[in-house]
Design a protein around this motif. Structure first.
Motif, mmCIF file in Angstrom:
data_model
loop_
_atom_site.group_PDB
_atom_site.id
_atom_site.type_symbol
_atom_site.label_atom_id
_atom_site.label_comp_id
_atom_site.label_asym_id
_atom_site.label_seq_id
_atom_site.Cartn_x
_atom_site.Cartn_y
_atom_site.Cartn_z
ATOM 1 N N ARG A 1 -45.617 -23.873 24.347
ATOM 2 C CA ARG A 1 -45.293 -23.505 22.955
ATOM 3 C C ARG A 1 -43.797 -23.319 22.710
ATOM 4 N N LYS A 2 -42.980 -23.666 23.704
ATOM 5 C CA LYS A 2 -41.526 -23.671 23.548
ATOM 6 C C LYS A 2 -41.096 -25.123 23.367
ATOM 7 N N ASN B 1 -43.585 -21.154 19.404
ATOM 8 C CA ASN B 1 -43.036 -19.813 19.598
ATOM 9 C C ASN B 1 -41.511 -19.796 19.624
ATOM 10 N N GLU B 2 -40.914 -20.903 20.056
ATOM 11 C CA GLU B 2 -39.458 -20.933 20.189
ATOM 12 C C GLU B 2 -38.964 -22.372 20.075
ATOM 13 N N GLU C 1 -39.629 -20.366 31.497
ATOM 14 C CA GLU C 1 -40.327 -19.101 31.284
ATOM 15 C C GLU C 1 -40.467 -18.501 32.675
#
Length: 234
Positions: free
Chosen positions: A88-89, A116-117, A199
């Protein structure tokens, strides 16, 4: 290290680099008239050993497709944009002609569901030529081959993106793995800069995420590639 050992390792590296380079170069050639490129994981083995959840894998694929459509709506055929979603990045690389286009692309991607980012690494300037793109493809193959050969790393934990000689490393990794991968990548000839887009998790979290295969079974490694999105030829 003995001379024979060094030669054998060099031979394996060249073999893997050539094999991966052919795949990446072919994809780059196919996308020569398709400025928009999506990041996607290929291979069942890749899915089996990926550290993302199955839900995140599905969402990342959806993000790539939706982001590509949003970018087309935002800037049309101006520039060359690559989109790579990981857990999700979203990493955006490539070139656009104006700062306004750069901002429009980032806003379009940020508006996609489940993102998300957004890491906006777009360069404002002329589109990279075929020579630069071919060099990036070869460099990406060298980085992937190096990570595959690293005894202390699981290559499928990393997603490699190269743009103008700059290498972006994505994935869910420990600090130890992040530093090791970055150091190995930085040592490769032709790498201008290494950007860590990880991450980070603890070693304990990693132990809980690792698959537990049945005794005697094994899952071969499979690299992550970029797949060109459809775009009408100019």
């Amino acid at each position: 290290m003995t001379t024979n050992t060094a030669l054998n390792r060099q031979g394996r590296w060249r073999h893997r680099a050539v094999a991966l380079g052919v795949t990446v170069t072919l994809l780059g050639t196919l996308s020569a008239c398709a400025p928009l490129v999506l990041g996607t994981a290929v291979g069942g083995a890749m899915v089996a050993t990926d550290r993302r959840t199955s839900g995140a894998l599905v969402e990342d694929k959806g993000i790539n497709i939706k982001a590509a459509n949003r970018i087309l709506e935002a800037i049309g055929d101006r520039g060359r944009v690559s989109v790579n979603a990981y857990n999700r990045k979203v990493l955006i690389t490539g070139e656009v002609p104006t700062e306004a286009d750069r901002t429009a692309v980032a806003q379009a991607v940020a508006g996609v569901e489940n993102v998300n980012e957004v890491i906006n690494e777009l360069v404002v300037g002329p589109t990279a030529g075929l020579g630069t793109r071919a060099s990036d493809a070869l460099l990406a193959s060298k980085v992937r081959a190096t990570l595959i050969d690293a005894r202390d790393l699981m290559s499928n934990a990393f997603d490699v993106v190269v743009s103008r000689g700059e290498v972006y490393l994505m994935g869910i990794v420990t600090e130890r793995e992040a530093n090791s991968a970055a150091q190995l990548t930085a040592s490769i000839s032709g790498v201008r800069r290494v950007i860590k887009v990880f991450e980070t998790i603890s070693e304990a979290e990693l132990a809980n995420r690792l698959p537990r295969p049945e005794p005697g079974s094994s899952v071969p490694a499979s690299p992550t590639e970029t797949t060109p999105a459809y775009r009408p030829a100019p």
